[in-house]
Design an enzyme around this catalytic site. Structure first.
Site, PDB file in Angstrom:
ATOM      1  CE  LYS A 101      52.607 -25.055 -21.192  1.00 35.52           C
ATOM      2  NZ  LYS A 101      53.421 -25.973 -20.366  1.00 35.52           N
ATOM      3  CG  ASP A 124      52.212 -32.169 -12.670  1.00 33.98           C
ATOM      4  OD1 ASP A 124      51.432 -31.983 -13.626  1.00 33.98           O
ATOM      5  OD2 ASP A 124      53.435 -31.952 -12.734  1.00 33.98           O
ATOM      6  CB  THR A 177      50.039 -23.627 -19.291  1.00 32.48           C
ATOM      7  OG1 THR A 177      50.370 -22.974 -18.069  1.00 32.48           O
ATOM      8  CG2 THR A 177      50.626 -22.847 -20.449  1.00 32.48           C
ATOM      9  CB  THR A 178      48.209 -28.247 -21.202  1.00 31.29           C
ATOM     10  OG1 THR A 178      49.567 -28.302 -20.762  1.00 31.29           O
ATOM     11  CG2 THR A 178      48.054 -29.154 -22.413  1.00 31.29           C
ATOM     12  CB  SER A 183      50.486 -23.740 -13.723  1.00 37.21           C
ATOM     13  OG  SER A 183      51.697 -24.015 -14.401  1.00 37.21           O
ATOM     14  N   GLY A 184      51.324 -26.801 -13.416  1.00 37.65           N
ATOM     15  CA  GLY A 184      52.058 -27.880 -12.767  1.00 37.65           C
ATOM     16  C   GLY A 184      52.807 -27.483 -11.506  1.00 37.65           C
ATOM     17  CG  HIS A 210      57.412 -30.640 -18.515  1.00 39.47           C
ATOM     18  ND1 HIS A 210      58.215 -31.761 -18.376  1.00 39.47           N
ATOM     19  CD2 HIS A 210      56.575 -30.636 -17.451  1.00 39.47           C
ATOM     20  CE1 HIS A 210      57.862 -32.398 -17.265  1.00 39.47           C
ATOM     21  NE2 HIS A 210      56.875 -31.741 -16.697  1.00 39.47           N
ATOM     22  CG  HIS A 238      56.266 -29.233 -10.962  1.00 38.54           C
ATOM     23  ND1 HIS A 238      57.068 -28.506 -11.824  1.00 38.54           N
ATOM     24  CD2 HIS A 238      55.385 -29.891 -11.765  1.00 38.54           C
ATOM     25  CE1 HIS A 238      56.690 -28.724 -13.064  1.00 38.54           C
ATOM     26  NE2 HIS A 238      55.684 -29.565 -13.054  1.00 38.54           N
TER      27      HIS A 238
END
Length: 335
Positions: A182, A235, A206-207, A229-230, A178, A262
């Protein structure tokens, strides 16, 4: 109106009685005529008094008083700055390095995407990923260094080793963090890059971008599928990867102190990781401990230590669920 006039006269009489005589500077209580009900526009408006016209000449203040006032203001500013500085230092002592970096209270590691992963200071890994006190972090680093036979190794957590398995022979390892986590994920990857790059790495957008900025053009690093992105469905895409039996592990640095738009997808991902019995670490401390298991399993060829990267597993509750579903189906057929 009669009531208001009477109360005004009584107030004037009491005032005169207290002082013994009428003060020329004192005004009697105001007498306000009550407006009729419903006509709010009849209430008297407050009269604006301008001080600009009260003084026609220039106001001159002695220079000594001006100098004294300026000096007191400067002293106040100086004491204010020292107070803010001391408060800032007090706050900094109670915050982790990663948290201070998020709030701009300290210089974080270079955010330049060309930064080299080897520049990480291992002694700071515990501080930046687990919010550990610096003296405890130094002690743990000393213990780790003493356990390495090669005394010339500068980074005991990034000792090169040969894996018995190729990344393509194993299922993906997902890294998710999250926003507030990060910086911790960045430090974790930099301090465990030798282990992580033995897997096919995947995760949310992003990760994965963060991983590519750390590893750069390293040809030894293999990436699996990249996702959104999540909040945009990343996810949920990881959930699909788990159901398609191509996800062997997940390091998920979850932020427990922030609300997420989310949240339903997060809960779904964690639930399916448990349903499919996939190796899961949901905080930096667990991921740090698991990295040693991963290294030993890869180095010694012990796939029995990390079976979810090679085989399809299920939660023990799945068998019970299937039995109940079978009974429900048979009952529905008979009805």
């Amino acid at each position: 109106p009669i009531f208001n006039i009477t109360m005004g006269l009584l107030g004037r009489v009491r005032s005169i009685g207290k002082k013994g005589k009428n003060d020329d500077n004192e005004l009697p209580p105001p007498i306000i005529n009550s407006p009729s009900v419903g006509s709010r526009s009849e209430f008297p408006r407050p009269r604006r008094v301008s001080l600009k016209n009260q003084f026609s000449g220039d106001i001159r203040v002695p220079q000594a008083e001006v100098n004294g006032t300026v000096s007191s203001v400067e002293n106040g500013r100086s004491s204010g700055r020292s107070s803010i500085s001391s408060t800032r230092e007090s706050i900094v002592r109670r915050m982790s390095v990663s948290t201070m970096a998020l709030h701009g209270l300290t210089e974080d590691m270079s955010d330049d995407e060309s930064s080299v992963a080897s520049e990480v200071i291992t002694s700071d890994a515990f501080t930046k990923t687990m919010c550990m006190e610096s003296h405890h972090s130094s002690l743990l680093l000393e213990v780790a260094s003493n356990s390495i036979r090669d005394t010339n190794v500068a980074d005991p957590y990034n000792v090169p080793f040969e894996s018995q398995y190729e990344p393509a022979e194993m299922r993906c390892l997902a890294l998710v963090a999250h926003n507030h986590m990060k910086p911790a994920m960045k430090e974790f990857v930099m301090s465990h890059k030798e282990v992580l790059k033995k897997f096919r790495l995947t995760g949310t957008n992003t990760t994965i971008t963060l991983l590519k900025s750390i590893f750069g053009d390293d040809p030894e690093v293999f990436y699996g599928p990249s996702f959104q992105s999540g909040p945009l469905g990343g996810d949920a895409e990881l959930c699909a990867l788990a159901c398609l039996e191509d996800l062997g592990g997940c390091f998920f640095f979850m932020d427990p102190l922030s609300a997420h738009p989310h949240q339903a997808d997060i809960d779904c991902l964690v639930r399916l990781l448990n349903v499919h019995n996939i190796l899961t670490c949901i905080n930096p401390c667990t991921a740090h401990a698991m990295s040693f298991v991963l290294k030993e399993a890869l180095e010694d060829g012990r796939l029995d230590q990390i079976p979810s990267f090679f085989y399809t597993l299920k939660s023990p509750g799945v068998a019970v669920y299937k039995a109940e579903q079978k009974q429900a189906l048979e009952a529905a057929k008979k009805s």
